[in-house]
Design a protein around this motif. Sequence first.
Motif, short mmCIF file in Angstrom:
data_model
loop_
_atom_site.label_atom_id
_atom_site.label_comp_id
_atom_site.label_asym_id
_atom_site.label_seq_id
_atom_site.Cartn_x
_atom_site.Cartn_y
_atom_site.Cartn_z
N UNK A 70 0.86 -1.20 0.00
CA UNK A 70 0.00 0.00 0.00
C UNK A 70 0.89 1.24 0.00
N UNK A 71 0.40 2.30 -0.60
CA UNK A 71 1.18 3.53 -0.65
C UNK A 71 1.31 4.13 0.75
N UNK A 72 2.40 4.85 0.96
CA UNK A 72 2.60 5.54 2.23
C UNK A 72 1.48 6.57 2.43
N UNK A 73 0.88 6.57 3.61
CA UNK A 73 -0.23 7.47 3.91
C UNK A 73 -1.59 6.83 3.74
N UNK A 74 -1.64 5.61 3.21
CA UNK A 74 -2.91 4.90 3.05
C UNK A 74 -3.47 4.54 4.42
N UNK A 75 -4.80 4.66 4.59
CA UNK A 75 -5.43 4.31 5.85
C UNK A 75 -5.28 2.81 6.12
N UNK A 76 -4.98 2.49 7.39
CA UNK A 76 -4.91 1.09 7.84
C UNK A 76 -6.09 0.87 8.76
N UNK A 77 -6.92 -0.16 8.45
CA UNK A 77 -8.13 -0.42 9.23
C UNK A 77 -7.96 -1.68 10.07
N UNK A 78 -8.79 -1.80 11.11
CA UNK A 78 -8.76 -2.98 11.99
C UNK A 78 -9.32 -4.18 11.26
N UNK A 79 -8.55 -5.26 11.21
CA UNK A 79 -9.00 -6.47 10.52
C UNK A 79 -10.12 -7.16 11.28
N UNK A 80 -10.20 -6.93 12.59
CA UNK A 80 -11.27 -7.47 13.43
C UNK A 80 -11.55 -6.47 14.55
N UNK A 131 -4.65 3.84 11.85
CA UNK A 131 -3.43 4.56 11.53
C UNK A 131 -3.21 4.62 10.03
N UNK A 132 -1.99 4.97 9.62
CA UNK A 132 -1.66 5.07 8.20
C UNK A 132 -0.35 4.32 7.90
N UNK A 133 -0.20 3.92 6.65
CA UNK A 133 1.01 3.22 6.22
C UNK A 133 2.20 4.17 6.33
N UNK A 134 3.27 3.67 6.95
CA UNK A 134 4.48 4.47 7.09
C UNK A 134 5.69 3.76 6.50
N UNK A 135 6.86 4.15 7.01
CA UNK A 135 8.10 3.53 6.54
C UNK A 135 9.05 3.43 7.73
N UNK A 136 8.55 2.84 8.83
CA UNK A 136 9.30 2.82 10.09
C UNK A 136 9.89 1.45 10.42
N UNK A 137 9.62 0.43 9.61
CA UNK A 137 10.13 -0.92 9.88
C UNK A 137 11.57 -1.04 9.36
N UNK A 138 12.53 -0.96 10.27
CA UNK A 138 13.94 -1.00 9.86
C UNK A 138 14.32 -2.33 9.21
N UNK A 139 13.71 -3.43 9.65
CA UNK A 139 14.04 -4.74 9.10
C UNK A 139 13.36 -5.02 7.77
N UNK A 140 12.49 -4.07 7.30
CA UNK A 140 11.81 -4.26 6.03
C UNK A 140 11.87 -2.98 5.20
N UNK A 141 12.90 -2.16 5.46
CA UNK A 141 13.00 -0.85 4.83
C UNK A 141 13.21 -0.92 3.33
N UNK A 142 13.79 -2.03 2.84
CA UNK A 142 14.07 -2.17 1.41
C UNK A 142 12.87 -2.71 0.64
N UNK A 143 11.83 -3.14 1.33
CA UNK A 143 10.64 -3.66 0.66
C UNK A 143 9.78 -2.51 0.15
N UNK A 144 8.83 -2.84 -0.72
CA UNK A 144 7.86 -1.83 -1.18
C UNK A 144 7.03 -1.35 0.01
N UNK A 145 6.49 -0.14 -0.02
CA UNK A 145 5.63 0.34 1.07
C UNK A 145 4.53 -0.67 1.37
N UNK A 146 4.30 -0.92 2.64
CA UNK A 146 3.37 -1.99 3.01
C UNK A 146 2.98 -1.88 4.47
N UNK A 147 2.02 -2.72 4.87
CA UNK A 147 1.67 -2.93 6.27
C UNK A 147 2.10 -4.35 6.63
N UNK A 148 2.85 -4.47 7.72
CA UNK A 148 3.21 -5.79 8.24
C UNK A 148 2.11 -6.21 9.21
#
Length: 274
Positions: free
Chosen positions: A180-190, A240-257
């Motif tokens: 997902x693009x950075x800034x995309x809304x992240x919703x509760x899965x449950x 929340x929103x998609x960010x780029x704060x995961x240091x162990x996945x910084x080289x991956x495409x923007x995403x939600x873990x």
Amino acid sequence: MRINRDDLARFFDRKGFYLILFLCIVVVAVTAVYVTNNNLKKMAELNTAQEKLSTTNANSISKNLITEYPTTNNSSSAVKEESKTKVENTKSKGVVSSNKSDASSVSDNAASTKTQENNALNTMSNNVSVSTEAKSENDTTLSLIKPVNGDVAMEFAVTKLTYSKTLDEWTTHKGVDLKARIGTDVVAAMGGVVTKVYNDSRLGNTVEIKNGTYITRYSNLDENIHVKVGQAVEKGSVIGKVGNTAKFEIAEDPHVHFELLKDGTYIDPMQYFK
């Protein structure tokens, strides 16, 4: 014949060295013969002793083999004979008992048949009940919605390895990465209650939501977290929103873990997305 001492002295003066040398050679030869004969005798005795020892060991092994296997065979025969005797005795008792009470046996057989029919009916009833309960439980299986509407960038891999671009190695992955693009809304899965809001040293800003035995985690969020600990959230509400704060996945495409746990065990959330 009279020996002249002077002649004898002159003889030893001239031939004495050779005589002594000859005697020495004789002594050495006799000694060598004696020693050789003695060594040959000892070698012969040693060979004889070794042959006797080998013969004794062979006889011992043969004796053990001979005494071991017949014992096993005899035991087996005894067991077979005992079993045969018990079977014959049982048959004999059965025949006598049958001859004494034929009418009673017919009655018992009828009662036994009736009991078996009742047991079968009870078993069928129990099976139907269990099947209904299982179906009811399956109907209420956990259903999730995707935190973001994106493809999988890195799959769930706990029992296998997956390649990490950031770490440049094959490693395990306890969740799924949804693009997902950075800034995309992240919703509760449950729906559930927010139990943690923190910054993970590896996966960045994280929100944890608990519902019964299930826990969902949303990582790699930006600083704009919309929920707080203790807050009740509904399925589909923005956390929340998609960010780029995961240091162990910084080289991956923007995403939600995204991670899903049941009773503390990581499970693949992809099978629960509807």
